[in-house]
Motif scaffolding. Structure first.
Motif, PDB file in Angstrom:
ATOM      1  N   GLN A  15     -34.087 -19.259   6.083  1.00  0.00           N
ATOM      2  CA  GLN A  15     -34.913 -18.733   4.662  1.00  0.00           C
ATOM      3  C   GLN A  15     -35.539 -19.922   4.180  1.00  0.00           C
ATOM      4  O   GLN A  15     -36.084 -19.786   3.762  1.00  0.00           O
ATOM      5  N   ILE A  16     -34.510 -20.438   3.232  1.00  0.00           N
ATOM      6  CA  ILE A  16     -35.030 -21.389   2.530  1.00  0.00           C
ATOM      7  C   ILE A  16     -35.496 -21.997   2.760  1.00  0.00           C
ATOM      8  O   ILE A  16     -36.978 -23.039   2.279  1.00  0.00           O
ATOM      9  N   GLU A  17     -35.750 -23.060   4.128  1.00  0.00           N
ATOM     10  CA  GLU A  17     -36.656 -23.418   4.986  1.00  0.00           C
ATOM     11  C   GLU A  17     -38.368 -22.491   4.624  1.00  0.00           C
ATOM     12  O   GLU A  17     -39.209 -23.579   4.781  1.00  0.00           O
ATOM     13  N   CYS A  18     -38.100 -21.961   5.507  1.00  0.00           N
ATOM     14  CA  CYS A  18     -39.520 -21.276   5.231  1.00  0.00           C
ATOM     15  C   CYS A  18     -40.402 -20.705   3.403  1.00  0.00           C
ATOM     16  O   CYS A  18     -41.032 -20.532   3.639  1.00  0.00           O
ATOM     17  N   LEU A  19     -39.712 -20.003   3.236  1.00  0.00           N
ATOM     18  CA  LEU A  19     -39.574 -20.545   1.477  1.00  0.00           C
ATOM     19  C   LEU A  19     -40.291 -21.312   1.084  1.00  0.00           C
ATOM     20  O   LEU A  19     -41.707 -21.519   0.211  1.00  0.00           O
ATOM     21  N   GLN A  20     -39.792 -22.284   1.330  1.00  0.00           N
ATOM     22  CA  GLN A  20     -40.245 -24.054   0.975  1.00  0.00           C
ATOM     23  C   GLN A  20     -41.726 -23.958   1.565  1.00  0.00           C
ATOM     24  O   GLN A  20     -42.744 -24.036   0.870  1.00  0.00           O
ATOM     25  N   GLU A  21     -42.272 -24.214   3.074  1.00  0.00           N
ATOM     26  CA  GLU A  21     -43.319 -23.821   3.270  1.00  0.00           C
ATOM     27  C   GLU A  21     -44.100 -23.011   3.054  1.00  0.00           C
ATOM     28  O   GLU A  21     -45.533 -23.680   2.955  1.00  0.00           O
ATOM     29  N   ARG A  22     -44.513 -21.811   2.893  1.00  0.00           N
ATOM     30  CA  ARG A  22     -45.187 -20.334   2.307  1.00  0.00           C
ATOM     31  C   ARG A  22     -44.846 -20.979   0.400  1.00  0.00           C
ATOM     32  O   ARG A  22     -46.287 -20.943   0.447  1.00  0.00           O
ATOM     33  N   HIS A  23     -44.334 -21.789   0.042  1.00  0.00           N
ATOM     34  CA  HIS A  23     -44.516 -21.756  -1.251  1.00  0.00           C
ATOM     35  C   HIS A  23     -44.203 -22.603  -1.520  1.00  0.00           C
ATOM     36  O   HIS A  23     -43.008 -23.445  -2.621  1.00  0.00           O
ATOM     37  N   ASP A  24     -44.978 -24.349  -1.169  1.00  0.00           N
ATOM     38  CA  ASP A  24     -44.693 -25.891  -1.970  1.00  0.00           C
ATOM     39  C   ASP A  24     -44.981 -25.666  -2.667  1.00  0.00           C
ATOM     40  O   ASP A  24     -46.228 -25.839  -3.582  1.00  0.00           O
ATOM     41  N   GLY A  25     -44.343 -26.467  -3.337  1.00  0.00           N
ATOM     42  CA  GLY A  25     -44.677 -26.840  -4.750  1.00  0.00           C
ATOM     43  C   GLY A  25     -44.143 -26.296  -5.593  1.00  0.00           C
ATOM     44  O   GLY A  25     -44.463 -25.907  -6.843  1.00  0.00           O
ATOM     45  N   GLN A  26     -43.804 -25.038  -5.260  1.00  0.00           N
ATOM     46  CA  GLN A  26     -44.333 -23.849  -6.187  1.00  0.00           C
ATOM     47  C   GLN A  26     -42.498 -23.820  -7.117  1.00  0.00           C
ATOM     48  O   GLN A  26     -41.299 -23.864  -6.283  1.00  0.00           O
ATOM     49  N   MET A  27     -41.626 -22.891  -7.812  1.00  0.00           N
ATOM     50  CA  MET A  27     -40.868 -22.379  -8.355  1.00  0.00           C
ATOM     51  C   MET A  27     -40.927 -21.114  -7.521  1.00  0.00           C
ATOM     52  O   MET A  27     -41.542 -20.532  -7.552  1.00  0.00           O
ATOM     53  N   VAL A  28     -39.605 -20.709  -6.987  1.00  0.00           N
ATOM     54  CA  VAL A  28     -39.836 -19.397  -6.454  1.00  0.00           C
ATOM     55  C   VAL A  28     -37.909 -18.575  -6.570  1.00  0.00           C
ATOM     56  O   VAL A  28     -36.865 -19.500  -6.556  1.00  0.00           O
ATOM     57  N   ALA A  29     -37.909 -18.133  -7.241  1.00  0.00           N
ATOM     58  CA  ALA A  29     -36.325 -16.955  -7.076  1.00  0.00           C
ATOM     59  C   ALA A  29     -35.729 -15.849  -6.118  1.00  0.00           C
ATOM     60  O   ALA A  29     -36.764 -15.700  -5.277  1.00  0.00           O
ATOM     61  N   ALA A  30     -34.775 -16.213  -5.351  1.00  0.00           N
ATOM     62  CA  ALA A  30     -34.588 -16.002  -4.413  1.00  0.00           C
ATOM     63  C   ALA A  30     -32.798 -15.047  -4.905  1.00  0.00           C
ATOM     64  O   ALA A  30     -32.133 -15.706  -5.777  1.00  0.00           O
ATOM     65  N   ARG A  67     -27.995 -19.035   8.337  1.00  0.00           N
ATOM     66  CA  ARG A  67     -29.352 -17.904   8.245  1.00  0.00           C
ATOM     67  C   ARG A  67     -30.032 -18.051   6.338  1.00  0.00           C
ATOM     68  O   ARG A  67     -31.125 -18.006   6.927  1.00  0.00           O
ATOM     69  N   MET A  68     -29.330 -18.088   5.894  1.00  0.00           N
ATOM     70  CA  MET A  68     -29.570 -18.388   4.407  1.00  0.00           C
ATOM     71  C   MET A  68     -30.802 -20.060   4.636  1.00  0.00           C
ATOM     72  O   MET A  68     -31.470 -20.057   3.527  1.00  0.00           O
ATOM     73  N   LEU A  69     -30.310 -21.035   5.072  1.00  0.00           N
ATOM     74  CA  LEU A  69     -30.938 -22.837   4.555  1.00  0.00           C
ATOM     75  C   LEU A  69     -31.954 -22.340   5.523  1.00  0.00           C
ATOM     76  O   LEU A  69     -33.313 -23.549   5.181  1.00  0.00           O
TER      77      LEU A  69
END
Length: 81
Positions: free
Chosen positions: A11-26, A7-9
């Protein structure tokens, strides 16, 4: 723990798609963080308890095109990333 990791992985893939090239905090509890770090470090889940994840600590993963890099695990001080 396998389900938590999956489940965590996802969600990380979804965050990568939505925020390509950006820094994201979870933010999460220690066990899900440990499961993600184990995956990206290539550590089997049955050995993941070797990773210390303290309260309010920070772990940083850079997911590059070629390979993920663990930049910080269980950090509690200044983050110069």
């Amino acid at each position: 723990m396998n389900e938590v990791q999956a489940r965590m992985l996802l969600q990380i893939e979804c965050l990568q798609e939505r925020h390509d090239g950006q820094m994201v905090a979870a933010v999460s509890h220690a066990e899900p963080i440990r499961a993600v770090l184990a995956h990206y470090a290539g550590i089997p889940l049955d050995l993941a308890l070797r990773l210390e994840i303290g309260p309010a600590s920070v772990s940083v993963i850079r997911i590059d095109e070629w390979a993920p890099k663990l930049l910080c695990v269980n950090g509690t001080g200044d983050l110069a990333v």
